[in-house]
Scaffold this motif. Structure first.
Motif, PDB file in Angstrom:
ATOM      1  N   ARG B 198     -12.246  45.250 -38.013  1.00  0.00           N
ATOM      2  CA  ARG B 198     -11.472  46.021 -38.997  1.00  0.00           C
ATOM      3  C   ARG B 198     -11.659  47.504 -38.783  1.00  0.00           C
ATOM      4  O   ARG B 198     -10.748  48.286 -38.929  1.00  0.00           O
ATOM      5  CB  ARG B 198     -11.956  45.669 -40.414  1.00  0.00           C
ATOM      6  N   GLN B 199     -12.886  47.866 -38.441  1.00  0.00           N
ATOM      7  CA  GLN B 199     -13.247  49.267 -38.206  1.00  0.00           C
ATOM      8  C   GLN B 199     -12.233  49.974 -37.313  1.00  0.00           C
ATOM      9  O   GLN B 199     -11.889  51.117 -37.540  1.00  0.00           O
ATOM     10  CB  GLN B 199     -14.636  49.270 -37.562  1.00  0.00           C
ATOM     11  N   GLU B 201      -9.125  48.865 -36.644  1.00  0.00           N
ATOM     12  CA  GLU B 201      -7.871  48.166 -36.781  1.00  0.00           C
ATOM     13  C   GLU B 201      -6.700  49.081 -36.464  1.00  0.00           C
ATOM     14  O   GLU B 201      -6.449  50.062 -37.147  1.00  0.00           O
ATOM     15  CB  GLU B 201      -7.721  47.624 -38.189  1.00  0.00           C
ATOM     16  N   VAL B 202      -6.030  48.781 -35.382  1.00  0.00           N
ATOM     17  CA  VAL B 202      -4.864  49.568 -35.003  1.00  0.00           C
ATOM     18  C   VAL B 202      -3.674  48.635 -35.074  1.00  0.00           C
ATOM     19  O   VAL B 202      -3.673  47.588 -34.439  1.00  0.00           O
ATOM     20  CB  VAL B 202      -4.995  50.072 -33.552  1.00  0.00           C
ATOM     21  N   PRO B 203      -2.693  48.976 -35.877  1.00  0.00           N
ATOM     22  CA  PRO B 203      -1.530  48.087 -35.913  1.00  0.00           C
ATOM     23  C   PRO B 203      -0.854  48.089 -34.540  1.00  0.00           C
ATOM     24  O   PRO B 203      -0.541  49.143 -34.005  1.00  0.00           O
ATOM     25  CB  PRO B 203      -0.638  48.711 -36.985  1.00  0.00           C
ATOM     26  N   GLN B 379     -11.505  64.764 -39.877  1.00  0.00           N
ATOM     27  CA  GLN B 379     -11.343  63.344 -40.131  1.00  0.00           C
ATOM     28  C   GLN B 379     -11.172  63.081 -41.633  1.00  0.00           C
ATOM     29  O   GLN B 379     -10.311  62.321 -42.054  1.00  0.00           O
ATOM     30  CB  GLN B 379     -12.600  62.658 -39.584  1.00  0.00           C
ATOM     31  N   ALA B 380     -12.001  63.773 -42.431  1.00  0.00           N
ATOM     32  CA  ALA B 380     -11.967  63.566 -43.877  1.00  0.00           C
ATOM     33  C   ALA B 380     -10.663  64.073 -44.492  1.00  0.00           C
ATOM     34  O   ALA B 380     -10.363  63.775 -45.639  1.00  0.00           O
ATOM     35  CB  ALA B 380     -13.157  64.261 -44.543  1.00  0.00           C
ATOM     36  N   GLY B 382      -7.867  63.186 -43.315  1.00  0.00           N
ATOM     37  CA  GLY B 382      -6.876  62.148 -43.055  1.00  0.00           C
ATOM     38  C   GLY B 382      -6.275  62.224 -41.667  1.00  0.00           C
ATOM     39  O   GLY B 382      -5.215  61.659 -41.409  1.00  0.00           O
ATOM     40  N   ILE B 383      -6.945  62.954 -40.761  1.00  0.00           N
ATOM     41  CA  ILE B 383      -6.419  63.107 -39.401  1.00  0.00           C
ATOM     42  C   ILE B 383      -7.230  62.243 -38.442  1.00  0.00           C
ATOM     43  O   ILE B 383      -8.461  62.241 -38.490  1.00  0.00           O
ATOM     44  CB  ILE B 383      -6.492  64.596 -38.973  1.00  0.00           C
ATOM     45  N   ASN B 384      -6.537  61.509 -37.596  1.00  0.00           N
ATOM     46  CA  ASN B 384      -7.212  60.616 -36.653  1.00  0.00           C
ATOM     47  C   ASN B 384      -7.809  61.423 -35.505  1.00  0.00           C
ATOM     48  O   ASN B 384      -7.176  61.665 -34.493  1.00  0.00           O
ATOM     49  CB  ASN B 384      -6.216  59.586 -36.114  1.00  0.00           C
TER      50      ASN B 384
END
Ligand SMILES: Nc1ncnc2c1ncn2[C@@H]1O[C@H](COP(=O)(O)OP(=O)(O)OP(=O)(O)O)[C@@H](O)[C@H]1O
Ligand SMILES: [Mg+2]
Lengths: 239, 502
Positions: B198-199, B201-203, B379-380, B382-384
């Protein structure tokens, strides 16, 4: 606040390790919709780690984190944040080389976020408007704290995690900060970490006390204020 | 203004000292001498910069010291050289790559169905090993005896006895057998690479999109193979200038892909474990060169001929005339200077401007600058950040490989060509300040100049200011000078000239 009210966030018995260290050993927190909930506890109790665990920066090894009815533990931090959680970290983490404007723009999740929120943000923190071109690193401590809060307001966040907003600030600035946070709570739910008990007691509706990595007591802030024994026991001289 | 002076006191002091020494030395030389030394210095600086800028960005953003950066420089040079002189190589190898990628992409969907059934950690471990073994052995079968050396034997032409294309290539039927096996090997690799926890998890894309993309990759591969003979003739008939452009593009792409492979394979699994990353890239810096030798041969190749734009054997009187004459050298204050080296300088300047603009003016650039400072906070928001890491790795690696391609006509192409650039780039980054893009540029210019003036100092001697006698240096001093400069800068400013990070 009635217990039937829905919780935006529920932290259920999380265990968090950093490397070999067992930092959180059973923390549970409930954050009802529209409330300000404060995490109290001595230095090193695990308040910051609790916020980071919620966000996924230090993912918990077990336990559950439920945001808006969905379990989110184990997701990478960027995805958790994008679900609508804003983070104002301890020590602010302003991008020193980016201008104030860029510090705000980088928080956009959709283009136009900043334009939509500008008026509201500058209404809360009028100082930022005239500093807009300065590099973040040139701001004073208080201005940086305002910018850190403002940054979390740029996208549509349903929950704000704010870590010690009064830390190292002059009394006048603390007063300003409190005013801003209480105005904010009309729009979003807030989970606050605050060592300054006077500030905490004036802002918060609910509290959870954390002691050496465990949540030991929670309830309505109004009840805690009169509970001298608990204050003495868990928070010591802080009150 | 005064606060600016106070804050940058050391920097200004360094600049003042440099100007005094430099000015004093130059005063004793004729302008045509020092101008051409400076242009030589800038040529080197430009090549150093292409390596150093990526190194610096990668270190700044990810705290990774990529020792394998020099390998990418060499890879770029070889891929560029082969595109330019030996397209036969690509018509015979690219189909294999395309097929592998197509199979891996499809198999990721299989992996999606497969992993949920493997529920214990132990079984996952076992599955990993089995899949790795399967992939390895099928790949071995697929590639066993592939005539890579014969396909690369074009460089022997200079000595005589080149292998003709018809002899070097394998029969079509054999190639198709290899493609089939490679596609088979792609299946376990794809399953291995498909997200399982899950960690991470890439659609995945919808399956029809994947089928479309990997289907076209496979078709392109097969078509390349089918037209390999006419394709080679057609490529070699193109104008050398156009082939040179293609060489730059192919080399840069190869470098970028190499960078993505390094980041996802060696770096990403070990964030937060810098020693492991360091050792792995160090290992790759050796193994990578071995691999290049295995594929392209150990012998040094003669320098790639410069494109005809810079190749006419004449000397233009002015830069303006060069535009119509395309001479190989141009008159600079009465001395001839190779026009190709001016081209190298121009490439460096263009890359500096383009990347600089990207960093200042685009959202991606803003995120990179912020990430250099605090990637956790990015990252915090909301940016990958991991995706940005891969992107920057690809960018930095592509630039290094581009440096290799444009260095090929200037230096020749040989397996050891990257080592010196890697070293100088490291020194330049340390001088300029780790993680600072401007610092990388300034550091490389300082090193390029030191090297060029050092060489002159060794060959002709130099009048030092306030001294009458001509002082000559030994080659060792010229080589050590860059390290001396680094030591000096670090003494005055431990974090480098523009450094903020410790
Ligand atoms: N990276 C780390 N490695 C090891 N231990 C850590 C790390 N980060 C935090 N800790 C430890 O975890 C405990 C909880 O830290 P945390 O920062 O969550 O406390 P806190 O309640 O926020 O304290 P404060 O009020 O001082 O900010 C402390 O004992 C701290 O030393
Ligand atoms: Mg804390």
């Amino acid at each position: 606040m009635a217990p039937s009210q829905k919780n935006v966030l529920e932290v259920r018995n999380i265990q968090t390790f950093i490397g070999q260290f067992h930092i959180l050993d059973g923390v549970s927190v409930e954050v009802p919709d529209g409330s300000i909930t404060v995490l109290l506890g001595r230095n090193g109790a695990g308040k910051t780690t609790t916020l980071k665990s919620i966000l996924g920066l230090t993912p918990p090894r077990s336990g559950a984190i439920v945001f808006n009815g969905k379990e989110i533990q184990g997701e990478p931090a960027f995805r958790t944040a994008a679900k609508g959680i804003g983070y104002v970290p301890e020590h602010r983490a302003i991008f020193r080389d980016l201008s104030v404007a860029e510090n705000l723009r980088i928080a956009e999740r959709k283009s136009g976020d900043l334009a939509r929120r500008e008026e509201f943000i500058f209404g809360l923190f009028p100082d930022l408007k005239r500093l807009i071109k300065l590099p973040g690193g040139n701001l004073s401590g208080g201005q940086q704290q305002m910018l850190a809060v403002a940054r979390a307001l740029v996208p549509d966040n349903q929950l704000l995690l704010i870590d010690e907003p009064s830390e190292g600030l002059a009394p006048v600035v603390i007063e300003q900060m409190m005013e801003a946070i209480s105005r904010l709570s009309a729009h979003t739910t807030i989970l606050l970490v605050e060592q300054n008990f006077i500030m905490a007691s004036r802002l918060a509706d609910r509290y959870t006390i954390i002691e050496t990595g465990r949540s030991v007591k929670s309830g309505m802030m109004a009840d805690l204020i009169d509970d001298e024994a608990s204050i003495q026991r868990y928070l010591g001289a802080a009150a | 203004m005064t606060s600016f002076i106070r804050r940058n006191r050391t920097l200004l002091l360094i600049i003042a000292i440099v100007i005094v020494i430099f000015g004093g030395t130059i005063r004793t030389m004729e302008p045509k001498v020092w101008v051409s030394i400076m242009l030589s210095g800038l040529t080197l600086a430009s090549l150093y910069f292409l390596v150093a800028s990526g190194l610096s960005l990668i270190f700044g953003l990810m705290d990774v010291l990529n020792f394998a950066h020099g390998v990418l420089f060499v890879l770029g040079a070889y891929v560029g050289l082969s595109t330019f002189l030996n397209p036969r190589l690509f018509f015979n190898t690219l189909p294999v790559f395309f097929m592998l990628i197509a199979a891996v992409m499809m198999a990721q969907h299989l992996g999606r169905a497969f992993w949920p059934h493997v529920n214990s950690k132990r079984r996952q471990h076992l599955a990993n090993i089995v899949l790795l073994l399967a992939a390895g052995s099928i790949l071995y079968l697929a590639l066993r005896g592939f005539p890579i050396r014969a396909l690369n034997a074009f460089n022997i032409t200079a000595v005589g006895g080149a292998v003709t294309t018809a002899n070097a290539q394998e029969p079509m039927a054999m190639m198709f057998r290899r493609l089939l096996l490679v596609a088979l090997a792609g299946v376990p690799i794809g399953i291995l690479l498909s997200p399982r926890e899950r960690q991470e998890e890439v659609p995945l894309r919808p399956i029809w999109q994947t089928a479309l993309i990997s289907g076209s990759a496979a078709v392109i591969g097969i078509v390349l193979l089918l037209v390999r003979d006419t394709g080679e003739i057609w490529m070699l008939a193109l104008s050398p200038d156009f082939r040179f452009l293609l060489a730059i593009i192919m080399g840069t792409i190869a470098g970028a892909l190499g960078g993505v492979a390094i980041e996802t394979g060696l770096i990403r699994p070990f964030y937060g474990n810098p020693v492991t990353q360091l050792v792995l890239t160090l290992g790759l810096s050796i193994a990578g060169i071995d691999l290049i030798e295995a594929v392209f041969g150990e012998e040094a190749n003669p320098p790639m001929p410069p494109p005809t734009l810079f190749g006419q054997s004449c000397r233009s009187d002015t830069f303006i005339n060069w535009f119509s004459e395309h001479c190989q050298s141009v008159d600079v204050l009465g001395r001839a200077f190779p026009t190709y080296r001016l081209f190298i300088i121009v490439v460096g300047v263009v890359v500096f401007a383009a990347v600089g603009l990207m960093l200042r003016r685009t959202r991606l650039g803003m995120i990179i600058r912020a990430g250099v400072q605090d990637s956790e906070m990015v990252q915090a928001l909301g940016i990958n950040v991991r995706r940005i890491f891969t992107l920057v790795f690809a960018l930095g690696s592509g630039l290094a490989a581009m440096g290799g391609v444009i260095a090929a006509p200037y230096l020749g192409v040989f397996p050891g060509m990257g080592a010196i650039f890697q070293l100088q780039a490291f020194i330049a980054v340390v001088i300029g300040g780790m993680g600072s893009f401007i610092g990388a540029a300034v550091g490389t210019i300082i090193l390029g100049m030191a090297r060029a003036f050092g060489d002159h100092f060794v060959a002709a001697g130099i009048h030092l200011p306030f001294l009458d006698a001509v002082v000559k240096g030994s080659p060792a001093i010229a080589r050590a000078s860059t390290v001396l400069i680094m030591a000096l800068v670090l003494l005055i400013k431990p974090s480098g000239i523009f450094g903020k990070k410790e």
